[in-house]
Enzyme design. Structure first.
Site, PDB file in Angstrom:
ATOM      1  N   LYS A 147     -13.543  20.886 149.480  1.00 52.36           N
ATOM      2  CA  LYS A 147     -12.772  20.831 151.075  1.00 52.36           C
ATOM      3  C   LYS A 147     -13.206  21.195 152.246  1.00 52.36           C
ATOM      4  O   LYS A 147     -13.575  20.412 153.240  1.00 52.36           O
ATOM      5  CB  LYS A 147     -11.763  21.366 150.699  1.00 52.36           C
ATOM      6  CG  LYS A 147     -10.881  20.545 149.412  1.00 52.36           C
ATOM      7  CD  LYS A 147      -9.601  21.796 148.960  1.00 52.36           C
ATOM      8  CE  LYS A 147      -9.690  23.384 149.062  1.00 52.36           C
ATOM      9  NZ  LYS A 147     -10.328  23.636 147.769  1.00 52.36           N
ATOM     10  N   ARG A 199      -0.870  26.001 148.788  1.00 49.18           N
ATOM     11  CA  ARG A 199      -1.638  26.189 147.286  1.00 49.18           C
ATOM     12  C   ARG A 199      -0.082  26.476 146.073  1.00 49.18           C
ATOM     13  O   ARG A 199      -0.910  26.228 145.193  1.00 49.18           O
ATOM     14  CB  ARG A 199      -2.660  27.403 147.601  1.00 49.18           C
ATOM     15  CG  ARG A 199      -4.127  26.842 147.514  1.00 49.18           C
ATOM     16  CD  ARG A 199      -4.584  28.206 147.748  1.00 49.18           C
ATOM     17  NE  ARG A 199      -6.395  28.679 147.267  1.00 49.18           N
ATOM     18  CZ  ARG A 199      -6.756  28.624 148.078  1.00 49.18           C
ATOM     19  NH1 ARG A 199      -7.214  28.700 149.623  1.00 49.18           N
ATOM     20  NH2 ARG A 199      -8.337  29.054 147.964  1.00 49.18           N
ATOM     21  N   ARG A 222     -23.406  29.416 146.184  1.00 51.75           N
ATOM     22  CA  ARG A 222     -22.806  28.913 147.205  1.00 51.75           C
ATOM     23  C   ARG A 222     -23.380  29.869 148.594  1.00 51.75           C
ATOM     24  O   ARG A 222     -23.371  31.738 147.580  1.00 51.75           O
ATOM     25  CB  ARG A 222     -21.485  28.797 147.205  1.00 51.75           C
ATOM     26  CG  ARG A 222     -21.067  28.682 148.665  1.00 51.75           C
ATOM     27  CD  ARG A 222     -19.275  27.607 148.915  1.00 51.75           C
ATOM     28  NE  ARG A 222     -18.554  28.762 148.359  1.00 51.75           N
ATOM     29  CZ  ARG A 222     -17.414  28.719 149.005  1.00 51.75           C
ATOM     30  NH1 ARG A 222     -16.962  27.400 149.217  1.00 51.75           N
ATOM     31  NH2 ARG A 222     -16.114  29.591 148.187  1.00 51.75           N
ATOM     32  N   ARG A 274     -10.305  32.142 139.687  1.00 53.75           N
ATOM     33  CA  ARG A 274      -9.744  30.770 140.991  1.00 53.75           C
ATOM     34  C   ARG A 274      -9.384  30.102 140.627  1.00 53.75           C
ATOM     35  O   ARG A 274      -8.970  28.968 140.193  1.00 53.75           O
ATOM     36  CB  ARG A 274     -10.800  30.805 142.033  1.00 53.75           C
ATOM     37  CG  ARG A 274     -10.784  32.347 142.948  1.00 53.75           C
ATOM     38  CD  ARG A 274     -11.943  32.425 143.789  1.00 53.75           C
ATOM     39  NE  ARG A 274     -12.337  31.934 144.542  1.00 53.75           N
ATOM     40  CZ  ARG A 274     -13.243  31.159 145.188  1.00 53.75           C
ATOM     41  NH1 ARG A 274     -14.853  31.915 144.711  1.00 53.75           N
ATOM     42  NH2 ARG A 274     -13.340  30.360 146.951  1.00 53.75           N
TER      43      ARG A 274
END
Ligand code: AMP
Length: 208
Positions: A13, A88, A127, A165
């Site tokens: 995203k 969310r 990441r 998550r």
């Protein structure tokens, strides 16, 4: 263009939002970035949010809804916006609808970037982000390819937190896909491809 970006953490995203923002000069409203900035600055909001973020849990709805509602009052959002990481939860989606209808600025699309969870675990644990400009790269980037800034690993990109998550996403956020499908706003893109290919499809799907 008023767009909501949907997708699991690590689906891409932020990467796709950065491209849309650069090409179409739209404000990028990333609740994760706003919270990280608050944590870094040590504000009361940052102090409240940090323990939730470190565990990979969601910050309470009232806190985050207040943050986004305030941001949407700023004049730069009148030409459009890209919401990244919000909503969310169903409560956040309902609050967003109410706020946008008050502002008479309805959503144009909810763009779902779809990626398999095991691919995401690999992506997120490798990441790295630039401390200076927020560029999203990987463990292969010794320094930021954009601004030569220092690359770092987010506190919540370790495997245990990433798995939590993803659980939180499945439970609280995935139902929003049906919510936006029901509003006839859902646009779904396969995100498990090169970011350039994904971006070309994003633009085509949004008619840009
Ligand atoms: P992100 O950068 O979008 O992955 O967000 C990082 C963390 O910030 C999440 O794991 C949550 O703890 C918190 N967060 C970001 N956006 C929201 C939101 N809309 N609602 C609740 N918590 C959020």
């Amino acid at each position: 263009m008023n767009i909501v970006l949907l997708g699991a953490p690590g689906a891409g995203k932020g990467t796709q939002a950065a491209r849309l923002v650069e090409e179409f000069s739209l404000p990028h409203i990333s609740t994760g970035d706003m919270l990280r900035a608050a944590v870094k600055a040590g504000t009361p909001l940052g102090k409240k949010a940090k323990s939730y973020m470190d565990a990979g849990d969601l910050v309470p709805d009232d806190v985050i809804i207040g943050l986004v509602t305030e941001r949407l009052q700023e004049p730069d959002t009148q030409k459009g916006f890209i919401l990244d990481g919000f909503p969310r939860t169903s409560a956040q989606a309902v609050a967003l609808d109410a706020e946008l209808s008050k502002l008479e600025r309805p959503l144009d699309a909810a763009l779902l970037i779809d990626v398999d969870f095991e691919v995401i675990v690999k992506r997120l644990t490798s990441r790295r982000m630039c401390r200076e400009c927020g560029y999203i790269g990987s463990a292969a980037d010794a320094s930021c390819p954009k601004c030569a800034g220092e690359m770092y690993q987010r506190d919540d990109d370790n495997e245990a937190t990433v798995r939590n998550r993803l659980d939180v996403y499945e439970k609280s956020t995935a139902p929003l896909v049906d919510y936006y499908r029901g509003c006839d706003l859902l646009v779904k893109i396969d995100g498990d491809r090169d970011p350039d290919v994904v971006y070309a499809e994003v633009k085509q799907a949004l008619g840009l």
